[in-house]
Design an enzyme around this catalytic site. Structure first.
Site, PDB file in Angstrom:
ATOM      1  N   GLU A  45     -10.549   0.914  -3.303  1.00 50.81           N
ATOM      2  CA  GLU A  45     -10.871   0.198  -2.130  1.00 50.81           C
ATOM      3  C   GLU A  45     -11.477   1.878  -1.606  1.00 50.81           C
ATOM      4  OE1 GLU A  45      -7.589  -1.599  -0.055  1.00 50.81           O
ATOM      5  OE2 GLU A  45      -8.801  -1.429   1.470  1.00 50.81           O
ATOM      6  N   LYS A  83      -9.523  -7.716   7.111  1.00 50.48           N
ATOM      7  CA  LYS A  83      -8.540  -6.574   8.551  1.00 50.48           C
ATOM      8  C   LYS A  83      -9.713  -7.877   9.285  1.00 50.48           C
ATOM      9  CE  LYS A  83      -7.879  -2.471   6.670  1.00 50.48           C
ATOM     10  NZ  LYS A  83      -7.974  -0.926   6.424  1.00 50.48           N
ATOM     11  N   ASP A 137     -13.885  -1.688   2.651  1.00 50.51           N
ATOM     12  CA  ASP A 137     -13.171  -2.205   4.218  1.00 50.51           C
ATOM     13  C   ASP A 137     -13.667  -1.882   5.317  1.00 50.51           C
ATOM     14  OD1 ASP A 137     -11.121  -1.903   5.869  1.00 50.51           O
ATOM     15  OD2 ASP A 137      -9.630  -0.947   4.702  1.00 50.51           O
ATOM     16  N   SER A 159       1.123  -0.926   0.348  1.00 44.71           N
ATOM     17  CA  SER A 159       0.318  -0.102   0.220  1.00 44.71           C
ATOM     18  C   SER A 159       0.313   1.159  -0.138  1.00 44.71           C
ATOM     19  CB  SER A 159      -0.974   0.178   1.219  1.00 44.71           C
ATOM     20  OG  SER A 159      -1.361   1.027   1.861  1.00 44.71           O
ATOM     21  N   ASP A 172      -7.001   3.435  -3.524  1.00 45.02           N
ATOM     22  CA  ASP A 172      -7.618   2.979  -1.895  1.00 45.02           C
ATOM     23  C   ASP A 172      -8.038   4.628  -1.299  1.00 45.02           C
ATOM     24  OD1 ASP A 172      -8.804   2.305   0.570  1.00 45.02           O
ATOM     25  OD2 ASP A 172      -6.703   1.909   1.499  1.00 45.02           O
ATOM     26  N   LYS A 230      -1.038  -0.927  -4.518  1.00 45.70           N
ATOM     27  CA  LYS A 230      -1.480  -0.243  -4.597  1.00 45.70           C
ATOM     28  C   LYS A 230      -1.780   1.644  -4.441  1.00 45.70           C
ATOM     29  CE  LYS A 230      -4.454   0.025  -0.047  1.00 45.70           C
ATOM     30  NZ  LYS A 230      -5.185  -1.053   1.024  1.00 45.70           N
ATOM     31  N   LEU A 231      -2.480   1.997  -4.442  1.00 45.34           N
ATOM     32  CA  LEU A 231      -2.583   3.879  -4.227  1.00 45.34           C
ATOM     33  C   LEU A 231      -3.476   3.876  -3.222  1.00 45.34           C
ATOM     34  CD1 LEU A 231      -1.410   5.245  -8.085  1.00 45.34           C
ATOM     35  CD2 LEU A 231       0.076   3.833  -5.848  1.00 45.34           C
ATOM     36  N   LYS A 232      -2.937   4.688  -2.722  1.00 42.40           N
ATOM     37  CA  LYS A 232      -3.594   5.448  -1.947  1.00 42.40           C
ATOM     38  C   LYS A 232      -4.040   6.689  -2.866  1.00 42.40           C
ATOM     39  CE  LYS A 232      -4.189   3.694   1.870  1.00 42.40           C
ATOM     40  NZ  LYS A 232      -4.927   3.343   2.302  1.00 42.40           N
ATOM     41  N   ASN A 275     -10.312   5.269   1.027  1.00 35.17           N
ATOM     42  CA  ASN A 275     -10.851   5.936   2.487  1.00 35.17           C
ATOM     43  C   ASN A 275     -11.634   6.315   3.144  1.00 35.17           C
ATOM     44  OD1 ASN A 275      -7.197   5.028   2.946  1.00 35.17           O
ATOM     45  ND2 ASN A 275      -8.450   3.739   4.214  1.00 35.17           N
ATOM     46  N   GLY A 304      -4.713  -5.095   6.037  1.00 37.77           N
ATOM     47  CA  GLY A 304      -3.104  -4.691   6.848  1.00 37.77           C
ATOM     48  C   GLY A 304      -3.753  -3.483   7.212  1.00 37.77           C
TER      49      GLY A 304
HETATM   50  O1  OSB Z   1      -7.553   1.472   4.053  1.00 40.83           O
HETATM   51  O2  OSB Z   1      -6.299  -0.407   4.121  1.00 40.83           O
HETATM   52  C1  OSB Z   1      -6.747   0.576   4.442  1.00 40.83           C
HETATM   53  C2  OSB Z   1      -3.487   1.294   6.833  1.00 40.83           C
HETATM   54  C3  OSB Z   1      -3.948   1.693   7.865  1.00 40.83           C
HETATM   55  C4  OSB Z   1      -5.280   1.684   8.006  1.00 40.83           C
HETATM   56  C5  OSB Z   1      -5.861   2.243   7.061  1.00 40.83           C
HETATM   57  C6  OSB Z   1      -5.349   0.822   5.657  1.00 40.83           C
HETATM   58  C7  OSB Z   1      -3.856   0.583   5.596  1.00 40.83           C
HETATM   59  C8  OSB Z   1      -3.033   0.440   4.732  1.00 40.83           C
HETATM   60  C9  OSB Z   1      -2.600  -0.130   4.960  1.00 40.83           C
HETATM   61  O3  OSB Z   1      -3.076   0.388   3.663  1.00 40.83           O
HETATM   62  C10 OSB Z   1      -1.822  -1.440   4.730  1.00 40.83           C
HETATM   63  C11 OSB Z   1      -0.689  -2.453   4.958  1.00 40.83           C
HETATM   64  O4  OSB Z   1       0.412  -1.695   5.113  1.00 40.83           O
HETATM   65  O5  OSB Z   1      -0.750  -2.609   6.506  1.00 40.83           O
HETATM   66 MG    MG Z   2      -8.463   0.611   2.973  1.00 39.47          MG
END
Ligand code: OSB
Ligand code: MG
Length: 368
Positions: free
Chosen positions: A214, A263, A239, A135, A189, A161-163, A191, A291
């Protein structure tokens, strides 16, 4: 078995680089490490709540509080405790799934270590290595992002995976595709950073052949995701919205997602995570293991889960050095884009006492 007591440590681990998402920037991973003590031995758990309630409503000090005041004392009342009894015993306490998950994990680890069985075997793993994705946080510039992605691809990660967030979405994806080609497994992703009114904007991601988008919308906006999914070619993955097997079944039924990020912390534990796997498998919905910047303790258990048959997409189960210079367990190292699934009793790994002490900021012992 009966619990003798539970130790709750708060730890603070510096990240190798800041991790920026649409909800904030992390530079230090604060977390809880639990040690459940029984007459037959001990077990370890990790609580994945973050410092601030930005990913979900939980946060580290609230998790420590609810564990100490309610959850651990309730488990202390149970004479014949095993891991499947944890969730029903804690069910009267609403929410706090990450705190509950950590406690169930520690009890499960204690139980499995005492019986000499691994998490992988207990959960139903069918692989001894799992392919790993990474990520990649939001960066200050496209060149900085391309450097980071190049480094991860060189390291062997099999999926990127690009935020994303408004203002950092179509262009970074375009740039990564232009530089690294069509063959890279790529996903994004958000969020929860968008609304359903952004559907036409997000449809601009369609030409880039992403594996999935995501959690584009609010955690509670399941119908919005269903509406959005009808307007995008990119598959929608949830998620934050998937807090239980029931939520997964509902989301699938409503057409809100065609892929699920699992998760264990978010859903209240590894046993519920396995039920989500089962619900998704029954619907032909692929799952992958998310993760939460885990230490080696949480990572070990995630790798066991990611080895189940329905986990058909690479997860965010990256190597220890993607996060930490020094992990609290022996580090998990990438080999050919995969990590080994631990096979020893319980988690198959333990904290290195000095490494754990080094990052511990407070310790509470709850006698039972
Ligand atoms: O949205 O998947 C998520 C990390 C912290 C909180 C939410 C997320 C994430 C990640 C990183 O995307 C996941 C990882 O590499 O542990
Ligand atoms: Mg996520």
């Amino acid at each position: 078995m009966k619990l003798t007591g539970v130790e709750i440590r708060t730890i603070a681990m510096p990240l190798v680089a800041p991790f920026r998402t649409s909800f904030g920037t992390e530079t230090v991973r604060e977390a809880l490490i639990l040690r459940a003590v029984t007459p037959d031995g001990e077990g370890w758990g990790e609580c994945v709540a973050m410092s601030d309630p930005l990913y979900s409503s939980e946060y580290v000090s609230a998790a420590a509080d609810v564990l100490q005041r309610f959850l651990v004392p309730a488990l202390g009342q149970v004479e014949d405790l095993d891991a499947p009894a944890v969730a029903p015993t804690l069910a009267p306490f609403k929410g706090h799934r990450m705190a509950k998950a950590a406690l169930e994990m520690a009890v499960l680890d204690a139980e499995l270590r005492a019986e000499g069985r691994s998490f992988a075997r207990e959960l139903g793993a069918v692989r001894d290595r799992v392919p790993c994705g990474v990520s990649v946080g939001i960066m200050d510039s496209i060149p900085a992002l391309l450097d980071a992605v190049a480094g991860y691809l060189d390291a062997g990660y099999v999926r990127i995976k690009l935020k994303i967030q408004p203002g950092w979405d179509v262009e970074p994806v375009r740039a990564v595709r232009a530089r690294f080609g069509e063959d890279v497994l790529l996903q994004v992703d958000a969020n929860t950073a968008y609304t359903v009114a952004d559907a036409r904007h997000l449809a601009q991601l369609d030409p880039f052949d992403l594996l999935l988008i995501e959690q584009p919308l609010d955690e509670e906006d399941v119908l919005g995701h269903a509406e959005l999914a009808r307007q995008l070619r990119t598959p929608v993955c949830l998620d934050e919205s998937i807090v239980s097997a029931r939520a997964a079944a509902d989301a699938i039924r409503l057409g809100a997602c065609s892929i699920v990020n699992v998760k264990p912390g978010r859903v209240g534990g590894y046993l519920e995570a396995r039920r989500i796997h089962d619900v998704c498998a029954a619907h032909g919905v692929p799952v992958w293991c998310g993760g939460m910047l885990e230490t080696g303790i949480g990572r070990a258990a995630n790798l066991a889960l990611a080895a189940l048959p329905g986990f058909t997409l690479p997860g965010d189960t990256s190597a220890s050095d993607r996060y930490y210079r020094t992990d609290i367990t022996e580090p998990f190292q990438l080999d050919g884009g995969t990590l080994a699934v631990p096979s020893g009793p319980g988690l198959g790994v333990e904290p290195v006492p000095e490494a754990l002490d080094e990052v511990t900021t407070s310790t509470t012992w709850i006698p039972l």
